[in-house]
Design a protein around this motif. Structure first.
Motif, PDB file in Angstrom:
ATOM      1  N   PRO A   1       5.293  63.188-102.705  1.00 19.95           N
ATOM      2  CA  PRO A   1       6.284  62.159-103.062  1.00 19.95           C
ATOM      3  C   PRO A   1       7.728  62.643-102.903  1.00 19.95           C
ATOM      4  O   PRO A   1       8.558  61.945-102.315  1.00 19.95           O
ATOM      5  N   ASN A   2       8.005  63.839-103.379  1.00 18.64           N
ATOM      6  CA  ASN A   2       9.363  64.381-103.276  1.00 18.64           C
ATOM      7  C   ASN A   2       9.786  64.573-101.819  1.00 18.64           C
ATOM      8  O   ASN A   2      10.887  64.193-101.419  1.00 18.64           O
ATOM      9  N   ILE A   3       8.894  65.131-101.015  1.00 19.80           N
ATOM     10  CA  ILE A   3       9.214  65.369 -99.600  1.00 19.80           C
ATOM     11  C   ILE A   3       9.396  64.042 -98.864  1.00 19.80           C
ATOM     12  O   ILE A   3      10.371  63.865 -98.115  1.00 19.80           O
ATOM     13  N   LEU A   4       8.471  63.117 -99.075  1.00 17.67           N
ATOM     14  CA  LEU A   4       8.556  61.826 -98.382  1.00 17.67           C
ATOM     15  C   LEU A   4       9.802  61.047 -98.798  1.00 17.67           C
ATOM     16  O   LEU A   4      10.491  60.465 -97.946  1.00 17.67           O
ATOM     17  N   ILE A   5      10.105  61.017-100.094  1.00 14.43           N
ATOM     18  CA  ILE A   5      11.303  60.304-100.556  1.00 14.43           C
ATOM     19  C   ILE A   5      12.564  60.950-100.000  1.00 14.43           C
ATOM     20  O   ILE A   5      13.485  60.256 -99.560  1.00 14.43           O
ATOM     21  N   THR A   6      12.591  62.274 -99.987  1.00 16.22           N
ATOM     22  CA  THR A   6      13.767  62.981 -99.459  1.00 16.22           C
ATOM     23  C   THR A   6      14.023  62.601 -98.008  1.00 16.22           C
ATOM     24  O   THR A   6      15.139  62.251 -97.635  1.00 16.22           O
ATOM     25  N   PHE A   7      12.989  62.656 -97.177  1.00 20.14           N
ATOM     26  CA  PHE A   7      13.187  62.386 -95.750  1.00 20.14           C
ATOM     27  C   PHE A   7      13.249  60.901 -95.425  1.00 20.14           C
ATOM     28  O   PHE A   7      13.813  60.511 -94.404  1.00 20.14           O
ATOM     29  N   ALA A   8      12.689  60.053 -96.278  1.00 16.01           N
ATOM     30  CA  ALA A   8      12.746  58.612 -96.032  1.00 16.01           C
ATOM     31  C   ALA A   8      14.064  58.007 -96.493  1.00 16.01           C
ATOM     32  O   ALA A   8      14.486  56.971 -95.989  1.00 16.01           O
ATOM     33  N   SER A   9      14.737  58.651 -97.432  1.00 19.59           N
ATOM     34  CA  SER A   9      15.950  58.066 -98.004  1.00 19.59           C
ATOM     35  C   SER A   9      17.231  58.546 -97.337  1.00 19.59           C
ATOM     36  O   SER A   9      18.279  57.938 -97.524  1.00 19.59           O
ATOM     37  N   GLN A  10      17.163  59.613 -96.591  1.00 19.83           N
ATOM     38  CA  GLN A  10      18.373  60.128 -95.952  1.00 19.83           C
ATOM     39  C   GLN A  10      18.025  60.854 -94.656  1.00 19.83           C
ATOM     40  O   GLN A  10      16.927  61.345 -94.486  1.00 19.83           O
ATOM     41  N   MET A  11      19.000  60.858 -93.768  1.00 19.66           N
ATOM     42  CA  MET A  11      18.821  61.548 -92.499  1.00 19.66           C
ATOM     43  C   MET A  11      18.737  63.048 -92.771  1.00 19.66           C
ATOM     44  O   MET A  11      19.578  63.602 -93.474  1.00 19.66           O
ATOM     45  N   PRO A  12      17.702  63.717 -92.253  1.00 24.41           N
ATOM     46  CA  PRO A  12      17.602  65.160 -92.494  1.00 24.41           C
ATOM     47  C   PRO A  12      18.815  65.904 -91.926  1.00 24.41           C
ATOM     48  O   PRO A  12      19.251  65.638 -90.807  1.00 24.41           O
ATOM     49  N   THR A  13      19.327  66.784 -92.715  1.00 24.12           N
ATOM     50  CA  THR A  13      20.418  67.672 -92.302  1.00 24.12           C
ATOM     51  C   THR A  13      19.992  69.087 -92.665  1.00 24.12           C
ATOM     52  O   THR A  13      19.074  69.276 -93.485  1.00 24.12           O
ATOM     53  N   PRO A  14      20.644  70.082 -92.099  1.00 25.93           N
ATOM     54  CA  PRO A  14      20.306  71.461 -92.500  1.00 25.93           C
ATOM     55  C   PRO A  14      20.432  71.662 -94.017  1.00 25.93           C
ATOM     56  O   PRO A  14      19.604  72.336 -94.627  1.00 25.93           O
ATOM     57  N   GLU A  15      21.433  71.059 -94.619  1.00 22.78           N
ATOM     58  CA  GLU A  15      21.638  71.220 -96.065  1.00 22.78           C
ATOM     59  C   GLU A  15      20.474  70.620 -96.865  1.00 22.78           C
ATOM     60  O   GLU A  15      20.020  71.204 -97.846  1.00 22.78           O
ATOM     61  N   ILE A  16      19.995  69.458 -96.438  1.00 18.31           N
ATOM     62  CA  ILE A  16      18.878  68.805 -97.131  1.00 18.31           C
ATOM     63  C   ILE A  16      17.613  69.649 -97.002  1.00 18.31           C
ATOM     64  O   ILE A  16      16.870  69.836 -97.968  1.00 18.31           O
ATOM     65  N   VAL A  17      17.366  70.175 -95.813  1.00 19.27           N
ATOM     66  CA  VAL A  17      16.185  71.006 -95.603  1.00 19.27           C
ATOM     67  C   VAL A  17      16.271  72.277 -96.441  1.00 19.27           C
ATOM     68  O   VAL A  17      15.300  72.655 -97.108  1.00 19.27           O
TER      69      VAL A  17
END
Length: 155
Positions: free
Chosen positions: A59-75
């Motif tokens: 859930p955390n991974i999917l919400i993170t990547f579904a709610s915002q464009m992946p950036t190096p900082e997010i990863v």
């Protein structure tokens, strides 16, 4: 670190050793063909630990990547969690083994000798994309001739 994550790390890291050893040192042996050749045997040691760690973190991974464009900082932020780091490791192990198995099958089909296949497969263990590149290059000519033969046979 969570004891389940540690256990999954070690279980996966140890269970793939026989697959790599068979491909490196006994590429044409019946045991290798039986266990590495069967995708179910190759994937199972990695799939079960991956699922055990993925389910609570999905859930955390999917919400993170579904709610915002992946950036190096997010990863980087996502990989602050120890379980996500181990999950990433299991992902690497699975990808490396999948690529290594593909390269091993190509080496078998092109009858490449062990002194060619083993170093390339070792590289697949450590850096799968580079091992894949070398594996493709080492089997390119044979596969091209085979493709040309099949294409010209139909004419």
């Amino acid at each position: 670190m969570d004891s389940i994550a540690v256990a999954m790390f070690w279980i996966s890291s140890i269970l793939i050793i026989p697959f790599w050893s068979l491909m490196w040192f006994m590429p044409q042996h019946e045991l290798t063909r039986r266990f590495v050749g069967d995708i179910r045997w190759s994937v199972l040691p990695l799939l079960i630990p991956y699922v055990i760690l993925a389910l609570p973190n999905a859930p955390n991974i999917l919400i993170t990547f579904a709610s915002q464009m992946p950036t190096p900082e997010i990863v980087v932020d996502l990989f602050q969690d120890d379980e996500v780091i181990v999950l990433g490791w299991l992902h690497f192990l699975a990808f490396d083994l999948f690529i290594g198995r593909y390269v091993w099958l190509r080496m078998l089909s092109t009858k490449r000798p062990i002194y060619v296949s083993t170093p390339i497969l070792i590289l697949c263990t450590l850096m799968a994309p580079l091992g894949l590149l070398l594996g493709l290059l080492a089997t390119w000519q044979h596969n091209q001739v085979e493709r040309d033969s099949v294409m010209n046979h139909g004419k």
